[in-house]
Design a protein around this motif. Structure first.
Motif, PDB file in Angstrom:
ATOM      1  N   LEU A   7       7.226   1.345  -6.312  1.00 52.35           N
ATOM      2  CA  LEU A   7       6.254   1.612  -5.262  1.00 52.35           C
ATOM      3  C   LEU A   7       5.012   0.759  -5.465  1.00 52.35           C
ATOM      4  O   LEU A   7       4.460   0.207  -4.505  1.00 52.35           O
ATOM      5  N   GLN A  28      -0.977   6.411   2.807  1.00 49.59           N
ATOM      6  CA  GLN A  28       0.295   6.624   3.507  1.00 49.59           C
ATOM      7  C   GLN A  28       1.467   6.211   2.623  1.00 49.59           C
ATOM      8  O   GLN A  28       2.468   6.932   2.514  1.00 49.59           O
ATOM      9  N   LEU A  29       1.364   5.059   1.987  1.00 46.22           N
ATOM     10  CA  LEU A  29       2.433   4.590   1.111  1.00 46.22           C
ATOM     11  C   LEU A  29       2.580   5.487  -0.114  1.00 46.22           C
ATOM     12  O   LEU A  29       3.700   5.842  -0.506  1.00 46.22           O
ATOM     13  N   CYS A  30       1.470   5.861  -0.732  1.00 46.74           N
ATOM     14  CA  CYS A  30       1.529   6.685  -1.942  1.00 46.74           C
ATOM     15  C   CYS A  30       2.212   8.025  -1.675  1.00 46.74           C
ATOM     16  O   CYS A  30       2.950   8.539  -2.519  1.00 46.74           O
ATOM     17  N   LEU A  31       1.982   8.587  -0.506  1.00 47.10           N
ATOM     18  CA  LEU A  31       2.518   9.921  -0.217  1.00 47.10           C
ATOM     19  C   LEU A  31       3.846   9.888   0.521  1.00 47.10           C
ATOM     20  O   LEU A  31       4.705  10.750   0.284  1.00 47.10           O
ATOM     21  N   TYR A  32       4.039   8.892   1.413  1.00 44.20           N
ATOM     22  CA  TYR A  32       5.158   8.993   2.352  1.00 44.20           C
ATOM     23  C   TYR A  32       6.056   7.762   2.419  1.00 44.20           C
ATOM     24  O   TYR A  32       6.915   7.694   3.303  1.00 44.20           O
ATOM     25  N   ALA A  33       5.906   6.809   1.522  1.00 44.59           N
ATOM     26  CA  ALA A  33       6.824   5.666   1.519  1.00 44.59           C
ATOM     27  C   ALA A  33       8.254   6.188   1.345  1.00 44.59           C
ATOM     28  O   ALA A  33       8.528   6.965   0.433  1.00 44.59           O
ATOM     29  N   GLY A  37       7.463   7.676  -2.052  1.00 53.43           N
ATOM     30  CA  GLY A  37       6.195   8.381  -1.976  1.00 53.43           C
ATOM     31  C   GLY A  37       6.257   9.752  -2.620  1.00 53.43           C
ATOM     32  O   GLY A  37       7.324  10.340  -2.825  1.00 53.43           O
ATOM     33  N   TYR A  38       5.084  10.291  -2.910  1.00 53.78           N
ATOM     34  CA  TYR A  38       4.971  11.565  -3.623  1.00 53.78           C
ATOM     35  C   TYR A  38       5.752  12.684  -2.944  1.00 53.78           C
ATOM     36  O   TYR A  38       6.414  13.480  -3.607  1.00 53.78           O
ATOM     37  N   GLY A 275       2.325   7.401  -6.185  1.00 54.22           N
ATOM     38  CA  GLY A 275       3.601   8.072  -5.959  1.00 54.22           C
ATOM     39  C   GLY A 275       3.861   9.218  -6.905  1.00 54.22           C
ATOM     40  O   GLY A 275       4.769  10.019  -6.688  1.00 54.22           O
TER      41      GLY A 275
END
Length: 385
Positions: A7, A28-33, A37-38, A275
């Motif tokens: 990520l 957005q990437l950290c949570l929902y990639a 994502g997380y 992530g």
């Protein structure tokens, strides 16, 4: 190679390609990639073995009290009653609500359709396993697949996880945080705020004070538009931690409200282990009410969580649970656990707010509006913990 570095590589590639990205794109990437994502990877997020607690993870009473309010809402709507919950986590609140309805309000249980909107494949699997006993009442759909309905749209700790733009006011100018790469590290860079960010604050008539940071959840208005468009008649029930705008952007809140959580430890550094940690910001409840009025959603109720729960019978239910306890020690442990839901002065009962908006329902006297003075003083006797 673990998933988190993958990520990080994806984020770095985008940062280089675009010569920096706004913080909300990074979040957005950290949570929902997808897959990285997380919220998109299999992991334990809620509870003692996870990263944070929610009100529904404290005790099933939280869901039972919400079910009591839903039962009254359903009385105001003829025919089938659809309850839509978005961002239901592992499904504990849904389970507690459905259990309570089945036990205490069976007629409503037979009327209800429980629709879950969930983008996380991991959460969907957990919800399906947990709600197996209510499979005839529960179904899943995407946000865009939700058909027009009459009933209630419920969210509990959903909006705090919406990606936010981060701004800082310097010399009277609104600057925005961009994520850039410097010496092989992700760092922040302040640039003039984008027009949509400036407009976000202009609608409020408020900006952060000089030298202060603040967050703007740019996606909230669009989300609420979708909810209002699909709700033909009924209620929007939003529970989350946050403040009215005047308090959210007050001068004493110099660093804003952005926080990260991992294994119940809070941090203000969103750039470590992307992530692997939750990233949140407090909800702007003034924005929800302002946009709601524009969209035909009338504000019926806005209060702190402890007043909401107390009005719905928190004390009475607590006493009943105590009577069912095996001994005094168990009863005391129960009281200590449930107090987490109503603790003031920065606790769940104070920081969490409840907003109820209505569409085509008039101005009903909601159960949650019962004044605290209406609770019998005798009900509070005997609490020694």
């Amino acid at each position: 190679m673990t998933q988190a570095p993958t990520l990080l590589q994806q984020i770095r590639a985008l940062v280089r390609q675009r010569q920096g990205i706004p913080f909300n794109d990074y979040m957005q990437l950290c949570l929902y990639a997808p897959g990285l994502g997380y919220y998109m990877r299999p992991r334990r997020r809620i509870g003692a073995q996870g990263d944070f607690f929610t009100s529904s993870s404290v005790h099933r009473l939280f869901g039972r009290l919400i079910a009591r309010q839903l039962q009254q809402m359903a009385e105001l709507i003829d025919g089938p009653f659809t309850l839509v919950e978005q961002g239901a986590g592992e499904g504990h609140l849904a389970l507690d609500i459905l259990d309570a309805l089945q036990q205490s309000w069976p007629d409503l249980y037979e009327r209800i359709t429980y629709r879950l909107i969930e983008i996380s494949p991991d959460n969907r699997d957990r919800q399906a396993a947990l709600l197996q006993t209510h499979s005839t009442r529960v179904s899943w759909c995407g946000e865009q697949e939700l058909a027009p309905f009459r009933g209630c749209f419920l969210s509990n700790e959903l909006l705090d996880a919406f990606p936010v733009a981060v701004v800082e006011k310097r010399q009277g100018q609104l600057l925005e945080v961009y994520v850039v790469e410097q010496q092989d590290r992700l760092v922040e860079q302040l640039r003039p705020a984008r027009p949509e960010v400036v407009q976000h604050f202009a609608r409020q008539g408020l900006q952060p004070a000089e030298g202060c940071r603040a967050e703007a959840a740019l996606g909230v208005s669009c989300w609420l538009e979708g909810v209002a468009a699909r709700l033909q008649q009924g209620f929007v029930l939003t529970i989350d931690y946050g403040y009215p705008a005047a308090e959210l952007y007050a001068p004493f809140r110099r660093q804003g409200t952005l926080l990260c959580y991992q294994r119940h430890q809070a941090s203000d550094n969103p750039y470590q282990q992307p992530g692997e940690q939750d990233i949140t910001a407090h909800v702007d409840f003034s924005l929800l009410q302002l946009e709601g009025e524009r969209l035909g959603l009338e504000t019926l109720y806005f209060e702190r969580q402890y007043r909401f729960l107390m009005a719905l019978g928190f004390i009475e239910e607590l006493l009943e649970l105590q009577r069912q306890a095996c001994d005094a020690q168990q009863a005391c442990a129960l009281r200590l656990t449930l107090k987490n839901l109503i603790l003031p002065d920065g606790g769940m009962g104070d920081t969490f707010k409840v907003l109820i908006q209505g569409k085509n329902v008039g101005q009903p006297a909601l159960l949650c509006q019962r004044p605290i003075r209406a609770i019998s003083l005798a009900a509070t006797a005997g609490d020694g913990c």
